[in-house]
Write a protein that holds these residues in place. Structure first.
Motif, PDB file in Angstrom:
ATOM      1  N   ARG A 150      78.557  73.368 107.791  1.00 45.29           N
ATOM      2  CA  ARG A 150      78.075  72.641 106.749  1.00 45.29           C
ATOM      3  C   ARG A 150      79.370  72.787 105.549  1.00 45.29           C
ATOM      4  N   GLY A 151      80.305  73.634 105.729  1.00 42.48           N
ATOM      5  CA  GLY A 151      81.601  73.687 104.843  1.00 42.48           C
ATOM      6  C   GLY A 151      82.267  72.517 105.125  1.00 42.48           C
ATOM      7  N   HIS A 152      82.428  71.965 106.477  1.00 38.46           N
ATOM      8  CA  HIS A 152      83.332  70.776 106.826  1.00 38.46           C
ATOM      9  C   HIS A 152      82.479  69.651 106.185  1.00 38.46           C
ATOM     10  N   ILE A 153      81.289  69.619 106.026  1.00 35.28           N
ATOM     11  CA  ILE A 153      80.788  68.278 105.330  1.00 35.28           C
ATOM     12  C   ILE A 153      80.829  68.545 103.759  1.00 35.28           C
ATOM     13  N   GLN A 154      80.796  69.571 103.402  1.00 38.99           N
ATOM     14  CA  GLN A 154      81.074  69.748 101.854  1.00 38.99           C
ATOM     15  C   GLN A 154      82.418  69.275 101.495  1.00 38.99           C
ATOM     16  N   ALA A 155      83.352  69.742 102.268  1.00 42.47           N
ATOM     17  CA  ALA A 155      84.637  69.059 102.085  1.00 42.47           C
ATOM     18  C   ALA A 155      85.033  67.787 101.964  1.00 42.47           C
ATOM     19  N   LEU A 156      84.203  67.064 103.121  1.00 45.94           N
ATOM     20  CA  LEU A 156      84.163  65.385 103.196  1.00 45.94           C
ATOM     21  C   LEU A 156      83.518  64.851 101.927  1.00 45.94           C
ATOM     22  N   ALA A 157      82.540  65.530 101.330  1.00 35.65           N
ATOM     23  CA  ALA A 157      81.743  65.103 100.308  1.00 35.65           C
ATOM     24  C   ALA A 157      82.770  65.174  99.068  1.00 35.65           C
ATOM     25  N   GLU A 158      83.497  66.497  98.934  1.00 31.57           N
ATOM     26  CA  GLU A 158      84.443  66.358  97.899  1.00 31.57           C
ATOM     27  C   GLU A 158      85.305  65.271  97.955  1.00 31.57           C
ATOM     28  N   GLU A 159      85.983  65.079  99.063  1.00 32.32           N
ATOM     29  CA  GLU A 159      86.935  63.953  99.225  1.00 32.32           C
ATOM     30  C   GLU A 159      86.534  62.692  98.631  1.00 32.32           C
ATOM     31  N   ALA A 160      85.035  62.386  98.910  1.00 31.37           N
ATOM     32  CA  ALA A 160      84.367  61.101  98.732  1.00 31.37           C
ATOM     33  C   ALA A 160      83.964  61.237  97.098  1.00 31.37           C
ATOM     34  N   GLY A 161      84.247  62.372  96.136  1.00 26.53           N
ATOM     35  CA  GLY A 161      84.110  62.390  94.804  1.00 26.53           C
ATOM     36  C   GLY A 161      82.563  62.468  94.584  1.00 26.53           C
ATOM     37  N   GLU A 163      78.625  63.760  93.692  1.00 22.51           N
ATOM     38  CA  GLU A 163      78.215  64.790  92.872  1.00 22.51           C
ATOM     39  C   GLU A 163      77.499  65.819  93.649  1.00 22.51           C
ATOM     40  N   ARG A 164      77.607  67.212  93.177  1.00 23.32           N
ATOM     41  CA  ARG A 164      76.811  68.308  93.847  1.00 23.32           C
ATOM     42  C   ARG A 164      77.102  68.444  95.162  1.00 23.32           C
ATOM     43  N   PRO A 165      78.368  68.542  95.548  1.00 25.47           N
ATOM     44  CA  PRO A 165      78.838  68.433  96.830  1.00 25.47           C
ATOM     45  C   PRO A 165      77.971  69.442  97.764  1.00 25.47           C
ATOM     46  N   ASP A 166      77.954  70.460  97.474  1.00 23.80           N
ATOM     47  CA  ASP A 166      77.187  71.910  98.046  1.00 23.80           C
ATOM     48  C   ASP A 166      75.816  71.386  98.402  1.00 23.80           C
ATOM     49  N   GLU A 167      75.136  70.950  97.377  1.00 26.56           N
ATOM     50  CA  GLU A 167      73.809  70.299  97.710  1.00 26.56           C
ATOM     51  C   GLU A 167      73.725  69.094  98.505  1.00 26.56           C
ATOM     52  N   PHE A 168      74.584  68.267  98.553  1.00 24.11           N
ATOM     53  CA  PHE A 168      74.891  67.171  99.479  1.00 24.11           C
ATOM     54  C   PHE A 168      74.922  67.809 100.718  1.00 24.11           C
ATOM     55  N   ALA A 169      75.770  68.624 100.856  1.00 26.24           N
ATOM     56  CA  ALA A 169      75.931  69.194 102.033  1.00 26.24           C
ATOM     57  C   ALA A 169      74.891  69.884 103.067  1.00 26.24           C
ATOM     58  N   ARG A 170      73.969  70.567 102.303  1.00 26.01           N
ATOM     59  CA  ARG A 170      72.941  71.094 102.656  1.00 26.01           C
ATOM     60  C   ARG A 170      71.768  70.055 103.092  1.00 26.01           C
ATOM     61  N   SER A 171      71.673  68.847 102.432  1.00 25.88           N
ATOM     62  CA  SER A 171      70.885  67.921 102.726  1.00 25.88           C
ATOM     63  C   SER A 171      71.381  66.753 103.905  1.00 25.88           C
ATOM     64  N   TRP A 172      72.618  66.879 104.015  1.00 31.00           N
ATOM     65  CA  TRP A 172      73.104  66.230 105.113  1.00 31.00           C
ATOM     66  C   TRP A 172      73.425  66.974 106.400  1.00 31.00           C
ATOM     67  N   HIS A 173      73.430  68.132 106.361  1.00 33.17           N
ATOM     68  CA  HIS A 173      73.101  69.127 107.591  1.00 33.17           C
ATOM     69  C   HIS A 173      71.902  68.836 108.009  1.00 33.17           C
ATOM     70  N   ILE A 174      70.629  68.976 107.147  1.00 30.05           N
ATOM     71  CA  ILE A 174      69.464  68.596 107.792  1.00 30.05           C
ATOM     72  C   ILE A 174      69.454  67.435 108.436  1.00 30.05           C
ATOM     73  N   LEU A 175      69.985  66.233 107.891  1.00 26.88           N
ATOM     74  CA  LEU A 175      69.925  64.921 108.855  1.00 26.88           C
ATOM     75  C   LEU A 175      70.894  65.165 110.136  1.00 26.88           C
ATOM     76  N   MET A 176      71.786  66.062 110.320  1.00 31.12           N
ATOM     77  CA  MET A 176      72.479  66.223 111.243  1.00 31.12           C
ATOM     78  C   MET A 176      71.555  67.075 112.140  1.00 31.12           C
ATOM     79  N   LYS A 177      71.056  68.065 111.751  1.00 32.08           N
ATOM     80  CA  LYS A 177      70.256  69.283 112.705  1.00 32.08           C
ATOM     81  C   LYS A 177      69.050  68.409 113.229  1.00 32.08           C
ATOM     82  N   GLY A 178      68.338  67.595 112.446  1.00 25.58           N
ATOM     83  CA  GLY A 178      67.068  66.734 112.625  1.00 25.58           C
ATOM     84  C   GLY A 178      67.635  65.732 113.866  1.00 25.58           C
ATOM     85  N   SER A 179      68.514  65.127 113.582  1.00 26.78           N
ATOM     86  CA  SER A 179      68.903  64.023 114.468  1.00 26.78           C
ATOM     87  C   SER A 179      69.354  64.596 115.935  1.00 26.78           C
ATOM     88  N   ILE A 180      69.925  65.893 116.006  1.00 24.05           N
ATOM     89  CA  ILE A 180      70.038  66.754 117.430  1.00 24.05           C
ATOM     90  C   ILE A 180      69.004  66.883 117.984  1.00 24.05           C
TER      91      ILE A 180
END
Length: 207
Positions: A150-161, A163-180
């Protein structure tokens, strides 16, 4: 028993870290084959010893208990995950995406390639967490390793500018895990479905 440190190196026998122990390599390779197909609880120490072809004394010299082996196994996977996640998923996503947001979305294109492979298997960290539970040391270890991803995703979210990159990373990680998990069920277009929802999530977190 406490959860592993941030790198997981401390849980690996010295011979694994230095690459100088054929018996330990055989034990970990056997553990990977058995644990990934049948789970942790269903595999006993005697079977691990027999299948790896090492003496019982050799096994216990390196791994005094089954939990010790599983923790070392997870630490080994975490080191491999550093290569797989960063060098394959993130690096390939960076190559495919022309913009920071495009690189985030490209993660699911990389997932699509993974899901189509003949040797595709679900994330071991998720499997162990679901099997052992969050309160078990092995579950705690899996939670720690998933947090690193999840930390890797947060770093990419910060690069993209975003908002709330930590919250974004958690939601994004749900999509990653769900797709797996969906791909494990047989939905090999799960990455495309997750990618569509990921686009909505990006839009929600734009400045």
């Amino acid at each position: 028993m406490s959860a592993p440190d941030a790198t997981g190196d401390a849980l690996l026998p010295e011979e694994v870290r230095t690459g100088h122990s054929e018996p330990v390599d055989r034990i970990l390779a056997t553990a990977y084959e058995l644990f990934s197909h049948r789970g942790v609880r269903d595999v006993g120490i005697n079977e691990l010893i027999e299948q790896s072809g090492v003496a019982k004394s050799t096994f216990y010299r390196h791994f005094p208990s089954k939990d010790a082996l599983v923790l070392a196994f997870l630490a080994f996977l975490a080191l491999r995950d550093q290569v797989w996640t960063v060098d394959l998923i993130v690096s390939e996503a960076r190559r495919r995406g022309a913009t920071p947001e495009g690189r985030l979305l490209a993660i699911f294109d990389v997932f699509g390639d993974w899901f189509q492979r003949d040797d595709f298997e679900a994330c071991t960290f998720i499997n162990v967490l679901l099997e052992m539970g969050p309160g078990h040391p092995l579950g705690e270890a899996s939670i720690g390793y998933l947090a690193r991803i999840r930390g890797h995703i947060q770093a990419l979210a910060e690069e993209a500018g975003l908002e709330r990159p930590d919250e974004f990373a958690r939601s994004w990680h749900i999509l990653m895990k769900g797709s797996i998990i969906s791909a494990t069920e047989g939905d090999f277009l799960a990455n495309k479905r997750a990618q569509q929802m990921a686009g909505w999530l990006i839009a929600h977190h734009r400045s």
